[in-house]
Design a protein around this motif. Sequence first.
Motif, mmCIF file in Angstrom:
data_model
loop_
_atom_site.group_PDB
_atom_site.id
_atom_site.type_symbol
_atom_site.label_atom_id
_atom_site.label_comp_id
_atom_site.label_asym_id
_atom_site.label_seq_id
_atom_site.Cartn_x
_atom_site.Cartn_y
_atom_site.Cartn_z
ATOM 1 N N GLY A 56 22.488 -27.900 -41.431
ATOM 2 C CA GLY A 56 21.420 -27.010 -41.744
ATOM 3 C C GLY A 56 20.107 -26.578 -41.725
ATOM 4 N N ASP A 57 19.773 -27.750 -40.968
ATOM 5 C CA ASP A 57 18.433 -27.268 -40.129
ATOM 6 C C ASP A 57 17.756 -26.195 -39.352
ATOM 7 N N LYS A 58 16.903 -25.885 -39.224
ATOM 8 C CA LYS A 58 16.432 -24.525 -38.462
ATOM 9 C C LYS A 58 14.957 -24.513 -37.586
ATOM 10 N N HIS A 59 15.516 -24.306 -36.893
ATOM 11 C CA HIS A 59 13.888 -24.907 -35.525
ATOM 12 C C HIS A 59 13.967 -23.499 -34.355
ATOM 13 N N THR A 60 12.521 -23.225 -34.203
ATOM 14 C CA THR A 60 12.357 -21.833 -34.349
ATOM 15 C C THR A 60 11.272 -22.054 -32.683
ATOM 16 N N TRP A 61 11.644 -21.634 -31.777
ATOM 17 C CA TRP A 61 10.716 -21.428 -29.902
ATOM 18 C C TRP A 61 10.373 -20.153 -30.212
ATOM 19 N N HIS A 62 9.231 -20.625 -29.181
ATOM 20 C CA HIS A 62 8.704 -19.554 -29.220
ATOM 21 C C HIS A 62 7.598 -19.201 -27.400
ATOM 22 N N ASP A 63 7.347 -20.540 -27.108
ATOM 23 C CA ASP A 63 6.062 -20.962 -25.702
ATOM 24 C C ASP A 63 7.331 -21.802 -25.043
ATOM 25 N N ASN A 64 8.075 -22.342 -25.856
ATOM 26 C CA ASN A 64 8.952 -23.031 -24.307
ATOM 27 C C ASN A 64 10.547 -23.251 -24.707
ATOM 28 N N TYR A 71 19.595 -28.174 -28.652
ATOM 29 C CA TYR A 71 19.867 -27.406 -29.105
ATOM 30 C C TYR A 71 21.357 -26.553 -29.855
ATOM 31 N N LEU A 72 21.144 -25.496 -29.091
ATOM 32 C CA LEU A 72 22.133 -24.570 -28.503
ATOM 33 C C LEU A 72 23.654 -24.881 -28.655
ATOM 34 N N VAL A 73 23.348 -26.566 -27.778
ATOM 35 C CA VAL A 73 24.884 -27.087 -27.439
ATOM 36 C C VAL A 73 26.026 -27.286 -28.703
ATOM 37 N N ALA A 74 24.522 -26.854 -30.014
ATOM 38 C CA ALA A 74 25.932 -26.949 -30.687
ATOM 39 C C ALA A 74 26.837 -25.772 -31.863
ATOM 40 N N ILE A 75 26.137 -24.514 -31.166
ATOM 41 C CA ILE A 75 27.008 -23.436 -31.274
ATOM 42 C C ILE A 75 27.979 -23.947 -30.668
ATOM 43 N N LYS A 96 31.252 -18.790 -38.080
ATOM 44 C CA LYS A 96 31.813 -19.496 -38.640
ATOM 45 C C LYS A 96 31.787 -20.874 -38.798
ATOM 46 N N GLY A 97 32.126 -21.432 -39.808
ATOM 47 C CA GLY A 97 31.502 -22.605 -40.098
ATOM 48 C C GLY A 97 30.250 -23.366 -40.177
ATOM 49 N N GLY A 98 29.342 -22.812 -40.625
ATOM 50 C CA GLY A 98 27.579 -22.478 -40.566
ATOM 51 C C GLY A 98 27.211 -22.161 -38.576
ATOM 52 N N GLY A 99 26.248 -21.840 -39.039
ATOM 53 C CA GLY A 99 25.274 -22.012 -37.910
ATOM 54 C C GLY A 99 24.281 -20.550 -37.570
ATOM 55 N N VAL A 100 22.999 -20.563 -37.473
ATOM 56 C CA VAL A 100 22.678 -18.936 -36.945
ATOM 57 C C VAL A 100 21.931 -18.715 -36.257
ATOM 58 N N LEU A 101 21.957 -17.861 -35.465
ATOM 59 C CA LEU A 101 20.881 -17.909 -34.221
ATOM 60 C C LEU A 101 20.377 -16.739 -34.702
ATOM 61 N N GLU A 102 18.830 -16.579 -34.863
ATOM 62 C CA GLU A 102 18.136 -15.335 -34.905
ATOM 63 C C GLU A 102 17.426 -15.212 -33.293
ATOM 64 N N VAL A 103 17.514 -13.814 -32.572
ATOM 65 C CA VAL A 103 16.828 -13.835 -31.860
ATOM 66 C C VAL A 103 15.672 -12.518 -31.658
ATOM 67 N N HIS A 104 14.503 -13.044 -31.589
ATOM 68 C CA HIS A 104 13.041 -12.082 -32.102
ATOM 69 C C HIS A 104 12.873 -10.871 -30.935
ATOM 70 N N ASP A 105 12.170 -9.961 -31.173
ATOM 71 C CA ASP A 105 11.962 -8.974 -30.024
ATOM 72 C C ASP A 105 10.540 -8.692 -30.781
ATOM 73 N N SER A 106 9.976 -10.774 -29.451
ATOM 74 C CA SER A 106 8.353 -11.209 -29.922
ATOM 75 C C SER A 106 7.669 -10.820 -28.595
ATOM 76 N N GLU A 107 7.771 -10.188 -27.526
ATOM 77 C CA GLU A 107 7.042 -9.583 -27.247
ATOM 78 C C GLU A 107 6.479 -8.716 -26.594
ATOM 79 N N LYS A 108 4.934 -8.755 -26.665
ATOM 80 C CA LYS A 108 4.368 -7.456 -26.738
ATOM 81 C C LYS A 108 4.549 -6.144 -25.459
ATOM 82 N N HIS A 109 4.420 -7.163 -24.085
ATOM 83 C CA HIS A 109 4.586 -6.447 -22.667
ATOM 84 C C HIS A 109 5.715 -6.570 -22.292
#
Length: 124
Positions: A56-64, A71-75, A96-109
Amino acid sequence: MYGLPPDVDLSFFVDTQVTLVSFGWHFVGVEFIGNPYDPHSSISIEGAYSLQLPEGDKHTWHDNLRQGAAYLVAIVALRVASAVGTPNGTLTLTFKGGGVLEVHDSEKHYESYQIRYGDKIIVV
């Protein structure tokens, strides 16, 4: 940078299993395998991503990006229940069994991520 095509078909991810998480200086990689007859698929992430752990814990990474690789080891070994893409470029994999990975289009250049499926490549 490019978003996802509105008609993108991501159904090839469904029921694949995460087999490998890797990382380099400026990317994090996630590899998947289905049955022996399915092409190999992978995501190479170079922009922001979020992970909601099966607990259930959610983490987001932008710069590192490498910081989040631990944390991705969990999937690893989890199977994909659904794969959804939005025109703004967000890819959401629910496991299945929980967990959600979101990959964002975050780079402008620069490219934010690449999806590979067999000999097909989607650059976002």
